[in-house]
Motif scaffolding. Sequence first.
Motif, mmCIF file in Angstrom:
data_model
loop_
_atom_site.group_PDB
_atom_site.id
_atom_site.type_symbol
_atom_site.label_atom_id
_atom_site.label_comp_id
_atom_site.label_asym_id
_atom_site.label_seq_id
_atom_site.Cartn_x
_atom_site.Cartn_y
_atom_site.Cartn_z
ATOM 1 N N ALA A 72 0.849 -1.190 0.000
ATOM 2 C CA ALA A 72 0.000 0.000 0.000
ATOM 3 C C ALA A 72 0.881 1.234 0.000
ATOM 4 O O ALA A 72 2.103 1.163 0.209
ATOM 5 C CB ALA A 72 -0.900 -0.005 1.229
ATOM 6 N N SER A 73 0.259 2.375 -0.219
ATOM 7 C CA SER A 73 1.002 3.634 -0.128
ATOM 8 C C SER A 73 1.202 4.006 1.337
ATOM 9 O O SER A 73 0.484 3.529 2.229
ATOM 10 C CB SER A 73 0.225 4.754 -0.827
ATOM 11 N N TRP A 74 2.165 4.870 1.577
ATOM 12 C CA TRP A 74 2.371 5.353 2.941
ATOM 13 C C TRP A 74 1.147 6.110 3.444
ATOM 14 O O TRP A 74 0.785 6.003 4.624
ATOM 15 C CB TRP A 74 3.618 6.240 3.003
ATOM 16 N N GLU A 75 0.520 6.875 2.569
ATOM 17 C CA GLU A 75 -0.649 7.634 3.004
ATOM 18 C C GLU A 75 -1.754 6.706 3.491
ATOM 19 O O GLU A 75 -2.349 6.920 4.554
ATOM 20 C CB GLU A 75 -1.171 8.516 1.850
ATOM 21 N N GLU A 76 -2.026 5.655 2.736
ATOM 22 C CA GLU A 76 -3.071 4.719 3.149
ATOM 23 C C GLU A 76 -2.700 4.031 4.460
ATOM 24 O O GLU A 76 -3.524 3.907 5.378
ATOM 25 C CB GLU A 76 -3.304 3.669 2.062
ATOM 26 N N ALA A 77 -1.450 3.602 4.555
ATOM 27 C CA ALA A 77 -1.032 2.871 5.751
ATOM 28 C C ALA A 77 -1.097 3.752 6.995
ATOM 29 O O ALA A 77 -1.632 3.343 8.040
ATOM 30 C CB ALA A 77 0.383 2.333 5.544
ATOM 31 N N ALA A 82 -3.562 5.799 12.183
ATOM 32 C CA ALA A 82 -4.084 6.942 12.925
ATOM 33 C C ALA A 82 -5.593 6.830 13.110
ATOM 34 O O ALA A 82 -6.127 7.165 14.184
ATOM 35 C CB ALA A 82 -3.734 8.236 12.201
ATOM 36 N N GLY A 83 -6.294 6.358 12.080
ATOM 37 C CA GLY A 83 -7.740 6.194 12.196
ATOM 38 C C GLY A 83 -8.112 5.190 13.270
ATOM 39 O O GLY A 83 -9.055 5.403 14.046
ATOM 40 N N ALA A 84 -7.372 4.082 13.338
ATOM 41 C CA ALA A 84 -7.639 3.082 14.377
ATOM 42 C C ALA A 84 -7.373 3.660 15.764
ATOM 43 O O ALA A 84 -8.128 3.404 16.712
ATOM 44 C CB ALA A 84 -6.777 1.845 14.141
ATOM 45 N N MET A 85 -6.306 4.428 15.897
ATOM 46 C CA MET A 85 -5.996 5.044 17.193
ATOM 47 C C MET A 85 -7.095 6.005 17.620
ATOM 48 O O MET A 85 -7.527 6.000 18.786
ATOM 49 C CB MET A 85 -4.645 5.767 17.122
ATOM 50 N N ARG A 86 -7.543 6.837 16.698
ATOM 51 C CA ARG A 86 -8.616 7.795 17.026
ATOM 52 C C ARG A 86 -9.901 7.071 17.405
ATOM 53 O O ARG A 86 -10.560 7.409 18.392
ATOM 54 C CB ARG A 86 -8.872 8.729 15.838
ATOM 55 N N ALA A 87 -10.273 6.078 16.615
ATOM 56 C CA ALA A 87 -11.541 5.382 16.855
ATOM 57 C C ALA A 87 -11.515 4.647 18.195
ATOM 58 O O ALA A 87 -12.493 4.674 18.952
ATOM 59 C CB ALA A 87 -11.813 4.403 15.712
ATOM 60 N N THR A 88 -10.403 3.987 18.493
ATOM 61 C CA THR A 88 -10.308 3.252 19.759
ATOM 62 C C THR A 88 -10.356 4.200 20.941
ATOM 63 O O THR A 88 -11.054 3.943 21.937
ATOM 64 C CB THR A 88 -9.014 2.424 19.790
ATOM 65 N N GLN A 483 0.953 14.196 13.522
ATOM 66 C CA GLN A 483 0.238 15.196 12.720
ATOM 67 C C GLN A 483 -1.203 14.774 12.479
ATOM 68 O O GLN A 483 -2.136 15.590 12.595
ATOM 69 C CB GLN A 483 0.957 15.419 11.394
ATOM 70 N N ARG A 484 -1.409 13.532 12.158
ATOM 71 C CA ARG A 484 -2.760 13.043 11.910
ATOM 72 C C ARG A 484 -3.613 13.047 13.173
ATOM 73 O O ARG A 484 -4.847 13.040 13.087
ATOM 74 C CB ARG A 484 -2.697 11.623 11.322
ATOM 75 N N LEU A 485 -2.966 13.035 14.315
ATOM 76 C CA LEU A 485 -3.701 13.072 15.584
ATOM 77 C C LEU A 485 -3.802 14.477 16.150
ATOM 78 O O LEU A 485 -4.172 14.662 17.311
ATOM 79 C CB LEU A 485 -3.012 12.144 16.590
ATOM 80 N N GLY A 486 -3.457 15.481 15.328
ATOM 81 C CA GLY A 486 -3.675 16.866 15.733
ATOM 82 C C GLY A 486 -2.488 17.587 16.319
ATOM 83 O O GLY A 486 -2.630 18.688 16.845
ATOM 84 N N HIS A 487 -1.294 17.017 16.212
ATOM 85 C CA HIS A 487 -0.093 17.650 16.748
ATOM 86 C C HIS A 487 0.808 18.056 15.580
ATOM 87 O O HIS A 487 1.675 17.302 15.149
ATOM 88 C CB HIS A 487 0.630 16.709 17.705
ATOM 89 N N ALA A 488 0.600 19.269 15.115
ATOM 90 C CA ALA A 488 1.331 19.740 13.943
ATOM 91 C C ALA A 488 2.794 20.003 14.248
ATOM 92 O O ALA A 488 3.637 20.005 13.348
ATOM 93 C CB ALA A 488 0.676 21.001 13.394
ATOM 94 N N THR A 489 3.117 20.260 15.507
ATOM 95 C CA THR A 489 4.499 20.526 15.899
ATOM 96 C C THR A 489 4.858 19.643 17.093
ATOM 97 O O THR A 489 3.995 19.023 17.717
ATOM 98 C CB THR A 489 4.702 21.995 16.279
ATOM 99 N N GLY A 490 6.149 19.625 17.406
ATOM 100 C CA GLY A 490 6.598 18.914 18.598
ATOM 101 C C GLY A 490 7.098 17.509 18.352
ATOM 102 O O GLY A 490 7.558 16.847 19.286
#
Length: 703
Positions: A72-77, A82-88, A483-490
Amino acid sequence: MTDTHCPYCALQCGMRLSPNPAAEVPEVTGRDDFPVNRGALCGKGQTAAALLAPGVRLTAPLVRDADGLREASWEEALDRVAGAMRATAATQGPDAVGVFGGGGLTNEKAYLLGKFARLALRTRSIDYNGRFCMSSAAAASRAAFGLDRGLPFPLADVARTGCVILVGANPAETMPPAVRYLRELRKNGGTLIVVDPRRTRTAELADLHLQPLPGTDLALALGLLHLAVAEGHVDEEFIAARTTGWADARAAAMAHWPERVEALTGVPVPRLREAVALFTRTPHAMVLTARGPEQQSKGTATVGAWIDLCLATGRAGRPLSGYGCLTGQGNGQGGREHGQKADQLPGYRSLEDPGARAHIAALWGVDPGALPHSGSSAYELLDSLGRPGGVRTLLVMGSNPVVSAPDAARITRRLTALDHLAVCDVVLSETALLADVVLPVTQWAEETGTLTNLEGRVLLRRAAVTPPAGVRSDLAVLHELAQRLGHATGFSSVPEEVFAELRRATAGAPADYSGISYDRIAAEDGVFWPCPSPEHPGTPRLFLDRFAHPDGRARFTAPSHRPAAEEPDEAYPLYLTTGRTVSHYQSGAQTRRVPELAAAAPGPYVELHPDLAAGLGLREGELVTVTSRRGTVTAPARLTAAIRADTVFMPFHWPGAGRANLLTNPALDPVSRMPEFKVCAVRVEKAVLPRVRVPAVPVAVGA
């Protein structure tokens, strides 16, 4: 040409990678100028570049669909993870998202992984496989000295002391370049005592080999301390000036008189007396432990008893003397300092210390109350997977628990019960094969970062080759997920930037790296922590003036012997102990892919004494089954008089039918939470091969 360090054990041997036009991978040579290995490399180090060859490692992300894993592509993976982490987290709470790290991760990765768990995920559910390696020694050292560093002195000091007691360690196979220090010790007139149930390659070098029953190292240490007291070898002046708690420790030792210790351990009294005489006849001596005494359900107490022996005889806190742990994993030391452990913040700060929480929270720009508190230890975290109230989504980075965890079948079942499993790895390990998403990451020679070897020497491992297209670093993975979980920096993906933040995080901490920089490491070939300022010379030798407790004194621990969590009985009459072979490393996920190493040690085996084999009707090479209360394995018999007749040994590097950790006991040390890998009860039988029914061949009429 690039100067760097080996990807394997905690020696972190210096090596040089040079372009090799005649091969697909660089040429590896040892660095004569690096003080730890002085040019020597073991077979694993010599062949390390094989893992850089095309076709050996992962080069594209994999995601699981109905038909299995596909590229798969990196974007999909990354979106899937990140989607699984958010949903859980949204449905089960943040602690249902877990992170499991590794003792081979660089300091930068260990630091950022801990920050990712506590800041981006806000989860308590983080620990790492180093809990399975050095945690008992670390806990005992903190209790006794106020600080844990594998060796509180440079490895070179081992060759200059008067006597070394090496307990449950086999460096001739686990870290061969270190053996030169043992040989030099003896050449210089010193003596070597090896404590091991097997007569290993290391034990063959010893002046005295003590061969106790597995699980009785604690009684042995107490028996030696008893004799040191009885025979007048106690350093009362040192005890009075630099320790506390001696009265209780003395009482504990006196309850372990020589005849009792012989009955418990099987080591004859004359050999106990000889060991004490060798250890105390010289003004300088050391005790070094490894996984043998540490991987027990009483590992912390066992190491504490060996430390008590050093303290009582004045062989600690002085030049060329002391207790040390031969750390195993490549960054086993740094990996346990910087926040991937369930109860720690960077720099060995405690997660429950208000001051430590305030310091890290200020650096990360959050309120201290927003930081999660301590979570469960490694085995407990893994055992919670997929259960109600446990972890439902897990990110694994740098670990292969399907092979390396105790009671491995149970842990495999727990991994398959997860809602989502993501694995970052270089190769398709046995754990990665179970994953929903596999992220291919850079390996040792493709990335730059720091590691801390068993001496506390902070080293710089440099990138020497360009990683394949489609591969990203672990830091880049954490950056993208954050970044996908809302942390653009750090969450920088640049190693030197992460290390600069780590320096600030550790400032003023027990493991203070604030005075260490990439430039300084390169110029000095490593810097010993603590190093609190750029002007500080580093600290190659700890405790010479004071111990790290607030009053400057060391603490006796005063343990008493107790049996292993599982002793042999009528149904399981033998001891099993496990360990490594010279050709493989840890779970073998990488070394099993190196042709030279795989050829040298192609598969598992069961080592047993000829007398035991004769009683079972076994011959060399025949298949045997070994059964514990947790499982059964099958492997060829290897007969040797070098092991006790009541004990069998298996290496743990292989999956499949010979997976040694299907047998091991997950009973935990109450302090370190270390599982009891080194002792469990088993029975051994000749393997009964399944009968193959051959169908009858019809005979033609009139033939």
